[in-house]
Scaffold this motif. Sequence first.
Motif, PDB file in Angstrom:
ATOM      1  N   VAL A 229      60.195  93.476  75.414  1.00  0.00           N
ATOM      2  CA  VAL A 229      60.024  93.213  76.843  1.00  0.00           C
ATOM      3  C   VAL A 229      59.293  91.887  77.060  1.00  0.00           C
ATOM      4  O   VAL A 229      59.655  91.106  77.946  1.00  0.00           O
ATOM      5  CB  VAL A 229      59.256  94.361  77.522  1.00  0.00           C
ATOM      6  CG1 VAL A 229      58.941  94.037  78.967  1.00  0.00           C
ATOM      7  CG2 VAL A 229      60.042  95.654  77.426  1.00  0.00           C
TER       8      VAL A 229
ATOM      9  N   ILE B  10      64.905  88.968  87.314  1.00  0.00           N
ATOM     10  CA  ILE B  10      64.192  90.219  87.602  1.00  0.00           C
ATOM     11  C   ILE B  10      63.773  90.247  89.064  1.00  0.00           C
ATOM     12  O   ILE B  10      63.928  91.258  89.753  1.00  0.00           O
ATOM     13  CB  ILE B  10      62.977  90.387  86.659  1.00  0.00           C
ATOM     14  CG1 ILE B  10      63.458  90.680  85.241  1.00  0.00           C
ATOM     15  CG2 ILE B  10      62.042  91.485  87.156  1.00  0.00           C
ATOM     16  CD1 ILE B  10      62.361  90.624  84.195  1.00  0.00           C
TER      17      ILE B  10
ATOM     18  N   LEU C  18      68.052  90.733  79.044  1.00  0.00           N
ATOM     19  CA  LEU C  18      67.316  91.694  79.871  1.00  0.00           C
ATOM     20  C   LEU C  18      67.846  93.112  79.656  1.00  0.00           C
ATOM     21  O   LEU C  18      67.070  94.070  79.605  1.00  0.00           O
ATOM     22  CB  LEU C  18      67.406  91.309  81.349  1.00  0.00           C
ATOM     23  CG  LEU C  18      66.665  90.039  81.746  1.00  0.00           C
ATOM     24  CD1 LEU C  18      66.986  89.667  83.194  1.00  0.00           C
ATOM     25  CD2 LEU C  18      65.165  90.193  81.558  1.00  0.00           C
TER      26      LEU C  18
ATOM     27  N   LEU D  52      65.522  96.265  80.635  1.00  0.00           N
ATOM     28  CA  LEU D  52      65.040  95.863  81.953  1.00  0.00           C
ATOM     29  C   LEU D  52      66.152  95.850  82.995  1.00  0.00           C
ATOM     30  O   LEU D  52      65.880  95.853  84.195  1.00  0.00           O
ATOM     31  CB  LEU D  52      64.395  94.473  81.882  1.00  0.00           C
ATOM     32  CG  LEU D  52      63.028  94.452  81.212  1.00  0.00           C
ATOM     33  CD1 LEU D  52      62.651  93.033  80.819  1.00  0.00           C
ATOM     34  CD2 LEU D  52      61.984  95.047  82.123  1.00  0.00           C
TER      35      LEU D  52
ATOM     36  N   LEU E 125      58.520  97.422  82.346  1.00  0.00           N
ATOM     37  CA  LEU E 125      57.458  96.521  82.800  1.00  0.00           C
ATOM     38  C   LEU E 125      56.088  97.206  82.810  1.00  0.00           C
ATOM     39  O   LEU E 125      55.067  96.529  82.853  1.00  0.00           O
ATOM     40  CB  LEU E 125      57.785  95.972  84.188  1.00  0.00           C
ATOM     41  CG  LEU E 125      58.974  95.023  84.233  1.00  0.00           C
ATOM     42  CD1 LEU E 125      59.330  94.675  85.675  1.00  0.00           C
ATOM     43  CD2 LEU E 125      58.699  93.761  83.436  1.00  0.00           C
TER      44      LEU E 125
END
Length: 106
Positions: free
Chosen positions: A10, A23, A55, A60, A79
């Motif tokens: 991440v 994001i 991602l 994510l 996150l």
Amino acid sequence: MNNTYQKHDVFVAIADPTRRKLIRLLAGAEELPLHELTPHFQMGRTAVSKHLTILKEADLVTNRKIGRETKYRLNPAPLQEVKDWLSFYEKFWNERALLLKNLLEE
């Protein structure tokens, strides 16, 4: 097992400003297709797609195909790891600011 698939960290995924902007864009919408994301960047669809892949490999972003179009959605759960890591430093700096305030008041 497929060795070409690599799970991305991440922290590595969010290290790039383009991916952080992706994001942010995805956080403001339920789902967005690639053709709506691309105009926000000074790069082509292929480059934006590669960032989305990183991602996705960091969990994510999720995607789903609708006909010929792929729509992307933010998955904010990973996150939390970043938030937890940063919370230590938030306490650290708050303590230092309080010490400085006390020193200046003396």
